[in-house]
Motif scaffolding. Sequence first.
Motif: not given
Length: 315
Positions: A190, A192, A270
């Motif tokens: 992951h 960010s 995202e």
Amino acid sequence: MPLSVQQITSRMTFRQLQVFKAVYQLQSYSKAGELLGLTQPAVSSQMRQLESALNQPLFEYVGRRLFCTAAGERLALSINAIFTELSNLQTDLAALKGQVAGDLRLVAVNTAQYVVPYLLRAFLDLHPQISVSVSVVNRAAALQRLNDNHDDLVIMGMVPADKPLASLPFLNNELVPVAPAGHPLLQKAHVSAQDFLDSELLIREPGSGSRLALEQYCQQQRLNLRATMELGSNDVVKQAVIAGLGVAVLPKISILSELALGKLHIVPLEGFPLRRSWCVVHPQAKHPTPAMQAFLDYVQQNIRQLEQVVANVTS
């Protein structure tokens, strides 16, 4: 004694006028020759013949610089009128045959240059009598050319809302976060958006459309945008990322080959890709020529097909 109109027209040729126009615009015999496919001596010969026909010097050298004389400036006005009338004649004759003709001057910002060929392919099949020229500039230059009414249509994103411009959105421009092969971010489960932005971010110069889109996103998400390096074009940014200088957010359509070859990889983040629209833009007060209107109508009527063509290319 001044030459009569009959004497002048019988002694000059249309080719001489073409050569004069090129020399006048480029202020160089050698550059005019390159444009027209002539040698510099051939350009000089054409100009000597034209000066002889008019019995007036048209250009003169002061030091090493070429300057137009007063007679040359007056000739330039007449030649512009002649070429404008010829262009109008071409348009009118084509209209009599039920066709659209004339010149169409397009300007594309750096990002949009990748999509312009998909716009033109089918359009020119429909309107073979239209002669299209395309200039590629950065966003600041595109806005200046719009302000100066320099061209027919500009293809760009991020159209300023505070200017009197007519805008036709026609296609999404996907901006994707990318890193070079082997980058540590690609090994993480992951990442960010802030992690990505802090990984030696490479960005375009102030005012570019892709930079503005990223700045808007960071402002909306309250992210800290710190650039390691500013670069002057998407191609330079792309090569810098491949060379391992950092990461970047780039138009997906501009990096298809590099993605396919594995030189660049999209980092899953995202909120991405950022989606902005490419638009066909012109000053609101500008009266469209037949060629301009034909292009605007074509884009308006074929938005779905254009979206599908680009989707097939980028998928």
